[in-house]
Design a protein around this motif. Sequence first.
Motif, mmCIF file in Angstrom:
data_model
loop_
_atom_site.group_PDB
_atom_site.id
_atom_site.type_symbol
_atom_site.label_atom_id
_atom_site.label_comp_id
_atom_site.label_asym_id
_atom_site.label_seq_id
_atom_site.Cartn_x
_atom_site.Cartn_y
_atom_site.Cartn_z
ATOM 1 N N GLN A 39 66.792 51.127 -78.103
ATOM 2 C CA GLN A 39 67.731 50.204 -78.739
ATOM 3 C C GLN A 39 68.112 50.698 -80.133
ATOM 4 O OE1 GLN A 39 69.341 47.442 -77.626
ATOM 5 N NE2 GLN A 39 70.330 47.159 -79.603
ATOM 6 N N SER A 42 70.322 53.708 -79.913
ATOM 7 C CA SER A 42 71.669 53.301 -79.504
ATOM 8 C C SER A 42 72.447 52.741 -80.691
ATOM 9 C CB SER A 42 71.566 52.267 -78.383
ATOM 10 O OG SER A 42 72.829 51.743 -78.084
ATOM 11 N N GLU A 43 71.803 51.893 -81.468
ATOM 12 C CA GLU A 43 72.463 51.320 -82.646
ATOM 13 C C GLU A 43 72.817 52.407 -83.661
ATOM 14 O OE1 GLU A 43 70.633 47.765 -84.303
ATOM 15 O OE2 GLU A 43 69.743 47.342 -82.356
#
Length: 186
Positions: A39, A42-43
């Motif tokens: 996550q 991805s950010e």
Amino acid sequence: MNLIDWFQKGLTYEEYKAQMKVNLDEMNLIYEKFELDEQQKSELTALKGRTSKVIVLTEDWCGDALMNNPILMKIAKELNLDVRFVLRDSNLELMDQYLTNGTARSIPIFVFIDGEGNEKAVWGPRASEAQNLVDTLRSELPPKDAEDFEEKQKELYKKIKQTYLEDQNLWHSVANSIISKLKNEK
């Protein structure tokens, strides 16, 4: 002095580590153990190219720096950021531009800038989860004039340091806090 000048004055990560006398092993341990999760990666992918450099106001004796600096370095690696370390105690002119609550020379402070030296985001000295931990533990201290205050305060610092070295959830909270700040950059 503008931020590019401060950046150029700073030490690389390797130079910073080479001059460290305190917390080097602890900082290296966190760097070796910490990995950004999917996550977070991805950010960060969505943030690539928005900022190119980071000035880190720090000192090797700082407990918050021993945890936060290696986490920043993992983020910097992911974003391909050039990071320079500026020692707080010998650079108060810069430090005093980034006081915590307008009064405290708390570190580390991460100043994210673009290639022209424009400030894009500032983070530090702690993620809110780390601040909550410190506040909770400090609330257990006796009054400053108590006979055992200094002893209890030393125990508190050891407990904080141990938590910083072991609590991987806290590490991810720090990463999330930095990423959140970068998402909301100027």
